[in-house]
Design a protein around this motif. Structure first.
Motif, PDB file in Angstrom:
ATOM      1  N   PRO A  58     -13.124   0.616   0.662  1.00 25.07           N
ATOM      2  CA  PRO A  58     -11.806   0.556   0.028  1.00 25.07           C
ATOM      3  C   PRO A  58     -11.031   1.860   0.207  1.00 25.07           C
ATOM      4  N   PHE A  59      -9.708   1.745   0.181  1.00 31.13           N
ATOM      5  CA  PHE A  59      -8.831   2.905   0.303  1.00 31.13           C
ATOM      6  C   PHE A  59      -7.674   2.772  -0.674  1.00 31.13           C
ATOM      7  N   GLU A  60      -7.087   3.890  -1.023  1.00 32.59           N
ATOM      8  CA  GLU A  60      -5.888   3.906  -1.854  1.00 32.59           C
ATOM      9  C   GLU A  60      -4.644   3.653  -1.015  1.00 32.59           C
ATOM     10  N   ARG A  61      -4.676   4.090   0.245  1.00 32.96           N
ATOM     11  CA  ARG A  61      -3.494   3.992   1.105  1.00 32.96           C
ATOM     12  C   ARG A  61      -3.805   3.209   2.383  1.00 32.96           C
ATOM     13  N   VAL A  62      -2.836   2.426   2.816  1.00 31.42           N
ATOM     14  CA  VAL A  62      -2.976   1.653   4.047  1.00 31.42           C
ATOM     15  C   VAL A  62      -3.174   2.582   5.243  1.00 31.42           C
ATOM     16  N   THR A  63      -2.477   3.706   5.260  1.00 30.23           N
ATOM     17  CA  THR A  63      -2.595   4.627   6.394  1.00 30.23           C
ATOM     18  C   THR A  63      -4.024   5.145   6.552  1.00 30.23           C
ATOM     19  N   SER A  64      -4.705   5.371   5.456  1.00 32.01           N
ATOM     20  CA  SER A  64      -6.106   5.823   5.515  1.00 32.01           C
ATOM     21  C   SER A  64      -7.001   4.720   6.066  1.00 32.01           C
ATOM     22  N   ALA A  65      -6.744   3.476   5.654  1.00 27.71           N
ATOM     23  CA  ALA A  65      -7.537   2.342   6.149  1.00 27.71           C
ATOM     24  C   ALA A  65      -7.314   2.142   7.643  1.00 27.71           C
ATOM     25  N   ILE A  66      -6.085   2.311   8.094  1.00 25.00           N
ATOM     26  CA  ILE A  66      -5.785   2.182   9.528  1.00 25.00           C
ATOM     27  C   ILE A  66      -6.509   3.256  10.313  1.00 25.00           C
ATOM     28  N   ARG A  67      -6.484   4.480   9.812  1.00 26.50           N
ATOM     29  CA  ARG A  67      -7.154   5.596  10.493  1.00 26.50           C
ATOM     30  C   ARG A  67      -8.661   5.323  10.604  1.00 26.50           C
ATOM     31  N   ARG A  68      -9.264   4.815   9.533  1.00 26.11           N
ATOM     32  CA  ARG A  68     -10.697   4.504   9.535  1.00 26.11           C
ATOM     33  C   ARG A  68     -10.997   3.371  10.510  1.00 26.11           C
ATOM     34  N   GLU A  69     -10.156   2.341  10.520  1.00 28.27           N
ATOM     35  CA  GLU A  69     -10.352   1.217  11.444  1.00 28.27           C
ATOM     36  C   GLU A  69     -10.352   1.706  12.888  1.00 28.27           C
ATOM     37  N   LYS A  70      -9.381   2.528  13.234  1.00 27.78           N
ATOM     38  CA  LYS A  70      -9.294   3.043  14.607  1.00 27.78           C
ATOM     39  C   LYS A  70     -10.514   3.883  14.958  1.00 27.78           C
ATOM     40  N   ALA A  71     -10.974   4.688  14.009  1.00 24.33           N
ATOM     41  CA  ALA A  71     -12.160   5.516  14.254  1.00 24.33           C
ATOM     42  C   ALA A  71     -13.382   4.635  14.492  1.00 24.33           C
ATOM     43  N   LEU A  72     -13.585   3.622  13.638  1.00 24.09           N
ATOM     44  CA  LEU A  72     -14.759   2.747  13.784  1.00 24.09           C
ATOM     45  C   LEU A  72     -14.717   1.966  15.086  1.00 24.09           C
ATOM     46  N   LYS A  73     -13.545   1.551  15.506  1.00 19.84           N
ATOM     47  CA  LYS A  73     -13.429   0.801  16.759  1.00 19.84           C
ATOM     48  C   LYS A  73     -13.810   1.654  17.961  1.00 19.84           C
ATOM     49  N   SER A  74     -13.715   2.970  17.825  1.00 23.79           N
ATOM     50  CA  SER A  74     -14.091   3.855  18.928  1.00 23.79           C
ATOM     51  C   SER A  74     -15.593   4.156  18.956  1.00 23.79           C
ATOM     52  N   TRP A  75     -16.296   3.808  17.884  1.00 22.61           N
ATOM     53  CA  TRP A  75     -17.732   4.051  17.822  1.00 22.61           C
ATOM     54  C   TRP A  75     -18.467   3.133  18.798  1.00 22.61           C
ATOM     55  N   ASN A  76     -19.648   3.575  19.241  1.00 23.95           N
ATOM     56  CA  ASN A  76     -20.470   2.690  20.059  1.00 23.95           C
ATOM     57  C   ASN A  76     -21.208   1.704  19.141  1.00 23.95           C
ATOM     58  N   ARG A  77     -21.710   0.646  19.740  1.00 25.34           N
ATOM     59  CA  ARG A  77     -22.331  -0.426  18.962  1.00 25.34           C
ATOM     60  C   ARG A  77     -23.494   0.044  18.077  1.00 25.34           C
ATOM     61  N   PRO A  78     -24.419   0.869  18.588  1.00 26.66           N
ATOM     62  CA  PRO A  78     -25.523   1.317  17.716  1.00 26.66           C
ATOM     63  C   PRO A  78     -25.041   2.042  16.456  1.00 26.66           C
ATOM     64  N   TRP A  79     -23.974   2.812  16.546  1.00 24.87           N
ATOM     65  CA  TRP A  79     -23.453   3.501  15.368  1.00 24.87           C
ATOM     66  C   TRP A  79     -22.924   2.489  14.367  1.00 24.87           C
ATOM     67  N   LYS A  80     -22.237   1.449  14.861  1.00 27.72           N
ATOM     68  CA  LYS A  80     -21.701   0.410  13.976  1.00 27.72           C
ATOM     69  C   LYS A  80     -22.849  -0.325  13.276  1.00 27.72           C
ATOM     70  N   MET A  81     -23.899  -0.625  14.031  1.00 28.94           N
ATOM     71  CA  MET A  81     -25.053  -1.314  13.449  1.00 28.94           C
ATOM     72  C   MET A  81     -25.698  -0.443  12.377  1.00 28.94           C
ATOM     73  N   GLN A  82     -25.806   0.853  12.640  1.00 34.11           N
ATOM     74  CA  GLN A  82     -26.390   1.796  11.675  1.00 34.11           C
ATOM     75  C   GLN A  82     -25.551   1.854  10.400  1.00 34.11           C
ATOM     76  N   LEU A  83     -24.238   1.847  10.563  1.00 37.25           N
ATOM     77  CA  LEU A  83     -23.348   1.878   9.407  1.00 37.25           C
ATOM     78  C   LEU A  83     -23.596   0.663   8.503  1.00 37.25           C
ATOM     79  N   ILE A  84     -23.711  -0.505   9.104  1.00 33.23           N
ATOM     80  CA  ILE A  84     -23.971  -1.728   8.338  1.00 33.23           C
ATOM     81  C   ILE A  84     -25.361  -1.681   7.722  1.00 33.23           C
ATOM     82  N   GLU A  85     -26.351  -1.368   8.537  1.00 35.60           N
ATOM     83  CA  GLU A  85     -27.754  -1.387   8.106  1.00 35.60           C
ATOM     84  C   GLU A  85     -28.051  -0.410   6.970  1.00 35.60           C
ATOM     85  N   GLN A  86     -27.344   0.703   6.950  1.00 33.70           N
ATOM     86  CA  GLN A  86     -27.641   1.718   5.941  1.00 33.70           C
ATOM     87  C   GLN A  86     -27.433   1.186   4.515  1.00 33.70           C
TER      88      GLN A  86
END
Length: 130
Positions: A58-86
């Motif tokens: 969750p975020f307070e501001r849409v701009t912060s959520a957009i920034r996070r989305e763009k960052a996550l989309k640039s991650w490689n698949r193993p990092w994304k899986m680790q984020l979920i799995e944690q």
């Protein structure tokens, strides 16, 4: 859900554990989750049946959520899986929790060590460099 304040969030929907994942952001996770489940999400989520909410932030501001989305989309698949799995190692659907229909099935947040903390520090450093 109409009585709740919209939940601004960056989120990950999956087709199944370790399946296809979709990263998005929304100004109202309650509404967007319902859209994904009804097949009204993006064309990508419809094609790949990504309708299990496995992670969100969750975020307070849409701009912060957009920034996070763009960052996550640039991650490689193993990092994304680790984020979920944690926090959600069983890849449980978090949408019923978000709607207040069940308890939070996620693991508690760990301390500032491990892969996730390292990745968070990298992301923070990248933001500072912008």
């Amino acid at each position: 859900m109409d009585d709740k304040r919209p939940l601004i969030a960056t989120y990950i929907e999956a087709s199944r554990p370790f399946g296809v994942v979709y990263i998005g952001m929304t100004s109202n996770l309650y509404r967007r989750g319902a859209e994904h489940r009804a097949g009204e999400g993006s064309g990508f989520t419809r094609r790949h049946h990504c309708n299990i909410l496995v992670w969100y932030q969750p975020f307070e501001r849409v701009t912060s959520a957009i920034r996070r989305e763009k960052a996550l989309k640039s991650w490689n698949r193993p990092w994304k899986m680790q984020l979920i799995e944690q926090r959600n190692p069983e890849w449980r659907d978090l949408y019923p929790f978000v709607r207040g229909e069940q308890d939070d099935p996620r693991l508690p947040v760990e301390d500032e060590c491990g892969v996730a903390a390292f990745l968070a520090r990298l992301e923070d450093e990248a933001k500072e460099g912008e």
